[in-house]
Design a protein around this motif. Structure first.
Motif, PDB file in Angstrom:
ATOM      1  N   ASN A  15       0.821  -1.210   0.000  1.00 17.20           N
ATOM      2  CA  ASN A  15       0.000   0.000   0.000  1.00 17.20           C
ATOM      3  C   ASN A  15       0.858   1.265   0.000  1.00 17.20           C
ATOM      4  N   GLY A  16       1.722   1.413   1.018  1.00 16.62           N
ATOM      5  CA  GLY A  16       2.533   2.627   1.086  1.00 16.62           C
ATOM      6  C   GLY A  16       3.531   2.738  -0.052  1.00 16.62           C
ATOM      7  N   MET A  17       4.368   1.692  -0.223  1.00 14.59           N
ATOM      8  CA  MET A  17       5.413   1.744  -1.245  1.00 14.59           C
ATOM      9  C   MET A  17       4.831   1.740  -2.651  1.00 14.59           C
ATOM     10  N   VAL A  18       3.877   0.861  -2.917  1.00 14.21           N
ATOM     11  CA  VAL A  18       3.262   0.797  -4.243  1.00 14.21           C
ATOM     12  C   VAL A  18       2.534   2.109  -4.552  1.00 14.21           C
ATOM     13  N   GLY A  19       1.766   2.606  -3.571  1.00  9.90           N
ATOM     14  CA  GLY A  19       1.033   3.844  -3.806  1.00  9.90           C
ATOM     15  C   GLY A  19       1.948   5.009  -4.117  1.00  9.90           C
ATOM     16  N   LEU A  20       3.015   5.165  -3.337  1.00  6.60           N
ATOM     17  CA  LEU A  20       3.937   6.277  -3.555  1.00  6.60           C
ATOM     18  C   LEU A  20       4.656   6.135  -4.895  1.00  6.60           C
ATOM     19  N   SER A  21       5.074   4.920  -5.230  1.00  5.87           N
ATOM     20  CA  SER A  21       5.776   4.695  -6.501  1.00  5.87           C
ATOM     21  C   SER A  21       4.885   5.022  -7.695  1.00  5.87           C
ATOM     22  N   LEU A  22       3.655   4.514  -7.676  1.00  7.34           N
ATOM     23  CA  LEU A  22       2.754   4.746  -8.805  1.00  7.34           C
ATOM     24  C   LEU A  22       2.344   6.209  -8.892  1.00  7.34           C
ATOM     25  N   LEU A  23       2.107   6.840  -7.731  1.00  9.12           N
ATOM     26  CA  LEU A  23       1.676   8.228  -7.725  1.00  9.12           C
ATOM     27  C   LEU A  23       2.770   9.153  -8.244  1.00  9.12           C
ATOM     28  N   LEU A  24       3.979   9.035  -7.693  1.00 11.34           N
ATOM     29  CA  LEU A  24       5.071   9.917  -8.114  1.00 11.34           C
ATOM     30  C   LEU A  24       5.528   9.594  -9.533  1.00 11.34           C
ATOM     31  N   GLY A  25       5.556   8.290  -9.879  1.00  9.88           N
ATOM     32  CA  GLY A  25       5.959   7.914 -11.224  1.00  9.88           C
ATOM     33  C   GLY A  25       5.029   8.480 -12.278  1.00  9.88           C
ATOM     34  N   ALA A  26       3.718   8.390 -12.040  1.00 11.58           N
ATOM     35  CA  ALA A  26       2.745   8.922 -12.997  1.00 11.58           C
ATOM     36  C   ALA A  26       2.752  10.451 -13.008  1.00 11.58           C
ATOM     37  N   TRP A  27       2.961  11.051 -11.851  1.00  8.51           N
ATOM     38  CA  TRP A  27       2.970  12.515 -11.755  1.00  8.51           C
ATOM     39  C   TRP A  27       4.094  13.122 -12.576  1.00  8.51           C
TER      40      TRP A  27
END
Length: 379
Positions: free
Chosen positions: A126-138
């Motif tokens: 949740n934390g690591m996947v969410g941050l990775s996908l959010l920042l990567g897409a941003w």
């Protein structure tokens, strides 16, 4: 004629600048070895407790971050999936040592292994996947990032049954001793965990190696650092050099953790959360960096590989420790934790089902992580 000694001097100075934390780690180990009674004798003083806990936590975390740094060096030379495999196995070894140390100190805490496993899964999926996908897409001009669908399916195809057998099934198989699994059940669970993980590694490093590399046609180039040159063995030696003090330091860290749980009556999940943060933080940094650099496949290999190795290796190791030292373990999750685990696994399957990820999926995982953090304080 003077170029050789001068270059060696420059290399030595560069090594000292890069590996200064090894000296901090060794010095911390020597300090606690020589003055253990004095350092732990005043834990009742809140300020002193904070200083000791922060000192040990920073020493262990800094060593783990250095392990990740040298694992990344090795990854550049060995390529995927071997680089990620070295990283996950090194961090999982630290996790096993940390949990074992806390289990064997102070009063018996049968739920520590379960709480740590659950915390690692929540922090990573949740934390690591969410941050990775959010920042990567941003950071991308295109709203989606791509990864190898077959690799993600292979990871989740092993993670889901192992997580279910380890953290869900024991809840519904409570025996006369409660949720402590009997010796035959422990043996069966250990064999299944090690067997599935070994089979996965055999396929990952063998005939299905291409599942864990990026085969997509990208619209943006992957941002990479300039490849490093030179032999891999110095990084392998330094990786183990940083891991050596951790064996001792996590045993020392177990004392303040036991103190805050037993004396200050903190939630029993506190120990598991601390262990999970130590384990997940170094890999989280590496995964987020890879995603920002538009190398989502590297991120997927890190966070799914980390969850798989945590369950596949930590559970058998904790069962062995339980049998050898007579410390019973409770593996089954209950109430809200059980629902959170099943929800996280379901959302993860949906997230990686198409081979493409986007910002909304990252936001969903981060919301689930926030819900997990809030539930800790409601128990």
């Amino acid at each position: 004629m003077t170029d050789g000694p001068a270059l060696r001097a420059v290399g030595a100075n560069s090594l000292l600048r890069e590996e200064w934390f090894l000296g901090v780690s060794v010095a911390t180990s020597l300090a606690f070895l020589a003055f253990q009674e004095q350092l732990f004798g005043q834990l009742s003083d809140p300020l002193w407790f904070t200083v000791v806990f922060a000192w040990l936590f920073a020493a262990v975390l800094g060593s783990a971050l250095s392990v990740v740094r040298h694992a990344d060096h090795l990854a550049e030379r060995l390529k995927e999936p071997y680089g990620t495999l070295i990283l996950t196995l090194a961090i999982t070894s630290i996790e096993v040592m940390a949990i074992s140390a806390v289990m064997l100190h102070g009063e018996n805490n049968p739920t520590l292994a379960r709480d740590t496993l659950f915390a690692v899964v929540m922090i990573i999926l949740n934390g690591m996947v969410g941050l990775s996908l959010l920042l990567g897409a941003w950071r991308r001009r295109r709203p989606e990032q791509q990864h190898n669908l077959q690799g993600a399916n292979a990871y989740l195809g092993v993670i889901v049954p192992l997580a279910t057998l380890s953290l869900v099934m024991p809840t519904f198989l409570a025996g006369p001793d409660g949720q402590h699994p009997s010796a035959p059940r422990q043996l069966i669970l250990g064999i299944i965990s090690v067997g599935l993980y070994a089979t996965f590694l055999f396929l990952q490093a063998g005939r299905h190696r291409d599942y864990f590399t990026d085969d997509s046609n990208r619209h943006e180039p992957i941002s990479e650092r300039v490849p490093r040159h030179g032999p891999a063995w110095p990084h392998a030696i330094l990786l183990f050099a940083y891991m050596a003090p951790v064996v001792f330091l996590v045993e020392q860290l177990a004392l303040p953790i036991d103190y805050i749980i037993e004396t200050l009556h903190a939630p029993t999940a506190f120990g598991g959360v601390v262990m999970a943060i130590l384990v997940a933080t170094p890999e989280a940094i590496s995964a987020v960096r890879a995603s920002i650099a538009n190398n989502l496949q590297r991120s997927v290999n890190i966070f799914l590989g980390s969850v798989l190795s945590t369950i596949g290796l930590t559970v058998p190791a904790m069962l062995v420790v339980s049998q050898l030292y007579g410390h019973p373990v409770t593996l089954g999750l209950e109430h809200g934790d059980l629902v959170m685990l099943l929800l996280t696994l379901a959302v993860s399957i949906i997230t990686f089902a198409s081979g493409r990820t986007h910002l909304m999926q990252g936001a969903v995982h981060l919301v689930l992580f926030l819900a997990y953090v809030l539930l800790i304080f409601q128990q």
